[in-house]
Design an enzyme around this catalytic site. Structure first.
Site, PDB file in Angstrom:
ATOM      1  N   SER A 144      15.883  -7.065   2.620  1.00  0.00           N
ATOM      2  CA  SER A 144      16.277  -5.865   3.353  1.00  0.00           C
ATOM      3  C   SER A 144      15.348  -4.731   2.947  1.00  0.00           C
ATOM      4  CB  SER A 144      17.727  -5.497   3.007  1.00  0.00           C
ATOM      5  OG  SER A 144      18.064  -4.203   3.474  1.00  0.00           O
ATOM      6  N   TYR A 157      24.636  -3.894  -2.802  1.00  0.00           N
ATOM      7  CA  TYR A 157      23.705  -4.499  -1.848  1.00  0.00           C
ATOM      8  C   TYR A 157      22.267  -4.275  -2.284  1.00  0.00           C
ATOM      9  CZ  TYR A 157      21.917  -6.038   2.689  1.00  0.00           C
ATOM     10  OH  TYR A 157      21.275  -6.723   3.693  1.00  0.00           O
ATOM     11  N   LYS A 161      19.444  -7.163  -3.265  1.00  0.00           N
ATOM     12  CA  LYS A 161      18.187  -7.346  -2.547  1.00  0.00           C
ATOM     13  C   LYS A 161      16.978  -7.044  -3.431  1.00  0.00           C
ATOM     14  CE  LYS A 161      20.122  -8.843   1.140  1.00  0.00           C
ATOM     15  NZ  LYS A 161      20.044 -10.293   1.445  1.00  0.00           N
TER      16      LYS A 161
END
Length: 252
Positions: A144, A157, A161
């Site tokens: 991402s 998150y 990532k």
């Protein structure tokens, strides 16, 4: 006279996790159109079985593989019984956006177990089979833009990532001598079932568009094109890299 690189995937076998919807489904469709045999992996059968039938009806080669990648041993056993794949799209993932002050251990376990632990061990299972069969290949880890920047309410998150970015570089070094390439795709916000609840909020959508220099929300087709490139011989000299599909989010 030089020969133009091929973006075709004829004769290649691709395994895609999280293939039932969103980005995974779009990649599967693009791969089948480019000539690959696709193995669609997801936790539930209905979506991937329906997609497999649809691709077959269009002349493509597709099959379904029901598996929860967080079942490390179960997924590895299934992979061991598959013919070796040439392309692995390590796509399954999740998110629970909230301030760190509200994050629970269950949130941590849910996000990190899927986005990091399962992704690492899925790559282990597939790359081990590739090496054993002496198959050159391409592993594509779905990352991402949040693996390169930070954002409020996305501590878990972003952590997951950023971890995948480091893992990808290390695995690229390890597997390079085996002619197995390892890269990430790093999308911005893409219109999918997972992002729809957030993008339905006008204020949130406006804040996202303010960051995307191209002025639009990403579409699954934007990611599918990059996945075809990384799976094809056109990217044969690319490994340990991050392919940014962020519309310019990280440019400043």
């Amino acid at each position: 006279m030089s020969v133009a690189p091929s973006f075709r995937l004829d004769g290649k076998r691709a395994l895609i996790t999280g293939a039932g919807r969103g980005i995974g489904r779009a990649i599967a469709e693009a791969y089948a159109e480019a000539g690959a045999e696709v193995i669609l992996c997801a936790r539930t059968n209905d979506e991937i079985e329906s997609l497999a039938h649809s691709l077959q009806a269009q002349g493509g080669k597709a099959s379904s593989l029901v598996s929860d990648v967080t079942d490390i041993a179960g997924f590895a056993a299934l992979v061991a019984n598959l013919p070796p794949v040439d392309i692995f799209v390590n796509n399954a993932g999740t998110n629970r956006p909230k301030p760190l002050s509200d994050v629970t251990e269950d949130d941590y376990d849910t996000v990190l177990d899927l986005n990091v632990k399962a992704a690492i061990f899925a790559a282990k299972a597939v790359s081990t089979a590739m090496v054993a069969a002496d198959v050159p290949g391409s592993i594509i880890n779905m990352s991402s833009q949040m693996g390169h920047v930070g954002a409020a309410n996305r501590t878990l998150y972003c952590a997951s990532k950023w971890a995948i970015e480091g893992f990808t570089k290390a695995l690229a070094v390890e597997l390079g001598p085996k002619d197995i390439r390892v890269n990430t795709i790093c999308p911005t916000f893409i219109e999918t079932p997972m992002t729809k609840p957030f993008l339905d909020d006008p204020d949130f959508k406006a804040s996202v568009l303010d960051k995307i220099k191209l002025g639009r929300i990403g579409q699954v087709e934007d990611v599918a094109g990059a996945a075809v490139f990384l799976g094809s011989d056109a990217s044969s000299m690319m490994t340990g890299s991050a392919l940014m599909l962020d519309g310019g989010w990280t440019a400043d």
